[in-house]
Design an enzyme around this catalytic site. Structure first.
Site, PDB file in Angstrom:
ATOM      1  N   ASP A  71       0.790  -1.298   0.019  1.00  0.00           N
ATOM      2  CA  ASP A  71       0.162  -0.054   0.182  1.00  0.00           C
ATOM      3  C   ASP A  71       1.184   1.169   0.042  1.00  0.00           C
ATOM      4  O   ASP A  71       2.080   1.192   0.377  1.00  0.00           O
ATOM      5  CB  ASP A  71      -0.890   0.118   1.340  1.00  0.00           C
ATOM      6  N   ASN A 140      -7.525  -2.951  14.405  1.00  0.00           N
ATOM      7  CA  ASN A 140      -8.871  -3.300  13.902  1.00  0.00           C
ATOM      8  C   ASN A 140      -9.041  -4.290  13.191  1.00  0.00           C
ATOM      9  O   ASN A 140      -9.978  -4.763  12.582  1.00  0.00           O
ATOM     10  CB  ASN A 140      -9.390  -1.877  13.470  1.00  0.00           C
ATOM     11  N   HIS A 142      -7.403  -4.774  10.238  1.00  0.00           N
ATOM     12  CA  HIS A 142      -6.894  -4.458   9.037  1.00  0.00           C
ATOM     13  C   HIS A 142      -5.766  -5.307   8.320  1.00  0.00           C
ATOM     14  O   HIS A 142      -4.698  -5.660   9.145  1.00  0.00           O
ATOM     15  CB  HIS A 142      -6.865  -3.244   8.495  1.00  0.00           C
ATOM     16  N   GLU A 147      -9.832  -2.014   5.413  1.00  0.00           N
ATOM     17  CA  GLU A 147     -10.474  -1.859   6.651  1.00  0.00           C
ATOM     18  C   GLU A 147     -11.517  -2.633   6.761  1.00  0.00           C
ATOM     19  O   GLU A 147     -12.207  -3.281   5.893  1.00  0.00           O
ATOM     20  CB  GLU A 147     -10.555  -0.346   6.759  1.00  0.00           C
TER      21      GLU A 147
HETATM   22  C1  F6R Z   1       1.441  -1.768   6.253  1.00  0.00           C
HETATM   23  C2  F6R Z   1       0.212  -2.207   6.104  1.00  0.00           C
HETATM   24  C3  F6R Z   1      -0.688  -2.398   7.553  1.00  0.00           C
HETATM   25  C4  F6R Z   1       0.302  -2.500   8.833  1.00  0.00           C
HETATM   26  C5  F6R Z   1      -0.769  -2.494  10.209  1.00  0.00           C
HETATM   27  C6  F6R Z   1       0.088  -2.946  11.086  1.00  0.00           C
HETATM   28  O1  F6R Z   1       2.049  -1.788   4.882  1.00  0.00           O
HETATM   29  O2  F6R Z   1      -0.564  -2.490   5.213  1.00  0.00           O
HETATM   30  O3  F6R Z   1      -1.628  -3.223   7.348  1.00  0.00           O
HETATM   31  O4  F6R Z   1       0.793  -3.728   8.436  1.00  0.00           O
HETATM   32  O5  F6R Z   1      -1.517  -1.128  10.122  1.00  0.00           O
HETATM   33  O6  F6R Z   1       0.862  -1.727  11.269  1.00  0.00           O
HETATM   34  P1  F6R Z   1       2.277  -1.610  12.649  1.00  0.00           P
HETATM   35  O7  F6R Z   1       3.213  -2.641  12.276  1.00  0.00           O
HETATM   36  O8  F6R Z   1       2.833  -0.424  12.360  1.00  0.00           O
HETATM   37  O9  F6R Z   1       1.339  -2.131  13.806  1.00  0.00           O
END
Ligand code: F6R
Length: 253
Positions: A71, A140, A142, A147
């Site tokens: 992303d 959450n 995701h 989301e």
């Molecule tokens: C990152 C992504 C997100 C993260 C998730 C956890 O490329 O797509 O899904 O993996 O938000 O983020 P952290 O590791 O910062 O807790």
């Protein structure tokens, strides 16, 4: 048909990072021209550190490897310090022998995000598909920026970020700047096409999401639960992230 992901519970984030780096190295060794799906965020930072060390020590090479990130924020130029382009260059690409042109992120500056999403899907397919997709998990539930409520048949597209995601990522932005409200993300169907998936979860903040992913229904309300539709998912987590898992879930400790 649903599958039980392989769950490996390790002592701490360091052990999770070492195991993830070992898994990536094994896929590269076994797959000429391996295609990696990469994630950003705090969780994989230690994985990239391990991989950088292995390359510096001459134990690992990324020559011939191609990569596609999950992303990118929409409206953030690649050189913005909080863009995922910047993150990946800073943490990984600029330190390893992965050729420029062989790594890819969605185009956060695209005038036409739908067209950019379509092009990203084509590029992944042309590369032969993703051999190993690395994932983190949001508090959450995701995956990527899919989301809660994201359809399981979704593809790379423009999405609105949840308020909780914006809050969780705000500290990555310079003082006074808030994260963009939208992003381009691989879809859940894109992620599920990877031949193998490794999800990393560390720290107590991920415990509820991991519990819901593994013990609740397979439902778009918990995007990570879609991974139970895939036959080759490994979860590498630490004790803290595993604290909401009930006894019926088989784990290797
Ligand atoms: C990152 C992504 C997100 C993260 C998730 C956890 O490329 O797509 O899904 O993996 O938000 O983020 P952290 O590791 O910062 O807790």
């Amino acid at each position: 048909m649903t599958h039980a992901p392989k769950l490996t519970i390790l002592d701490d984030g360091d052990a999770v990072a070492s195991e993830a780096a070992r898994t990536i190295a094994a896929v590269i060794a076994a797959t000429p021209g391996a295609v990696l799906g990469l994630a950003t965020g705090r969780t994989p930072l230690a994985v990239y550190a391990r991989l950088r060390e292995d390359v510096a020590a001459g134990k690992l090479s990324f020559e011939g490897v191609r990569s596609f990130n999950l992303d990118e924020y929409l409206g953030l130029p690649p050189e913005h310090p909080a863009s995922y382009h910047s993150y990946m260059r800073r943490e990984f690409f600029d330190h390893v022998d992965l050729c420029a042109g062989d790594w890819h992120l969605p185009d956060g500056m695209a005038d036409d995000p739908a067209a950019a999403g379509g092009r990203y899907e084509v590029a992944i397919r042309k590369a032969g598909g993703i051999d190993l997709q690395l994932l983190g998990i949001g508090e959450n539930g995701h995956i990527g920026f899919n989301e809660p409520g994201a359809p399981f048949d979704s593809r790379t597209r423009k999405v609105a970020l949840a308020a909780s995601t914006i809050a969780a990522n705000a500290s990555e932005f310079p003082d006074g700047q808030t994260p963009p409200s939208h992003a381009l993300t691989m879809g859940i169907a894109t992620i599920l096409e990877a031949r193998r998936i490794v999800l990393l979860a560390t720290g107590p903040k991920k415990a509820k999401a991991l519990g819901a992913m593994l013990s609740g229904p397979v439902d778009p309300a918990v995007p990570a639960s879609a991974l139970r539709l895939h036959p080759a998912v490994t979860i590498l987590c630490d004790e803290e992230a595993a604290s909401c898992l009930h006894d019926g879930i088989a784990a290797v400790r």
